[in-house]
Motif scaffolding. Sequence first.
Motif, PDB file in Angstrom:
ATOM      1  N   THR A  21       0.827  -1.233   0.185  1.00 13.52           N
ATOM      2  CA  THR A  21      -0.207  -0.090  -0.153  1.00 13.52           C
ATOM      3  C   THR A  21       1.136   0.993   0.079  1.00 13.52           C
ATOM      4  O   THR A  21       0.665   2.444  -0.626  1.00 13.52           O
ATOM      5  N   LYS A  49       0.480   3.909  -2.989  1.00 15.12           N
ATOM      6  CA  LYS A  49       0.631   6.113  -2.607  1.00 15.12           C
ATOM      7  C   LYS A  49       1.745   6.651  -3.323  1.00 15.12           C
ATOM      8  O   LYS A  49       1.342   7.920  -3.908  1.00 15.12           O
ATOM      9  N   CYS A  81       1.057   9.133  -5.334  1.00 14.23           N
ATOM     10  CA  CYS A  81       1.557  10.286  -5.259  1.00 14.23           C
ATOM     11  C   CYS A  81       3.121  11.446  -5.644  1.00 14.23           C
ATOM     12  O   CYS A  81       3.667  12.356  -5.356  1.00 14.23           O
TER      13      CYS A  81
END
Length: 117
Positions: free
Chosen positions: A94, A98, A102
């Motif tokens: 995860t 992310k 981003c």
Amino acid sequence: MGKQDTCVAYMTPIAMARWRGASQSEGTTIQGYLNRPRPTLEEVKKQLQNKKEGSKALTEFEEKMKQIWTKELKNNKEKALSGNVSSYKRKERTKKKKKKSCQYTSKEKYIKSYSKK
């Protein structure tokens, strides 16, 4: 018609109390308290020892609960340790996702939004 007699005999409260005599107090008296039976020193020692030991039923119950809790703790510990590795890998995945989503910095976002206008 004659006048009615309105004279009423009056007694002071102190005189009335003396006339009734000594009142019988309810409950224990000092003399009764001093004359009550008292335990011997040996009996007191036995009572204190029994208090320190506690009840047998309570100690049995505490031991039984301790065994149950230790079993539960072992089970929970095994589950946590066995699932810990997979949960750690999931967290890493995860974090990577992310980071990929981003990648734009705040300056790049500002530039993109400015260029659209």
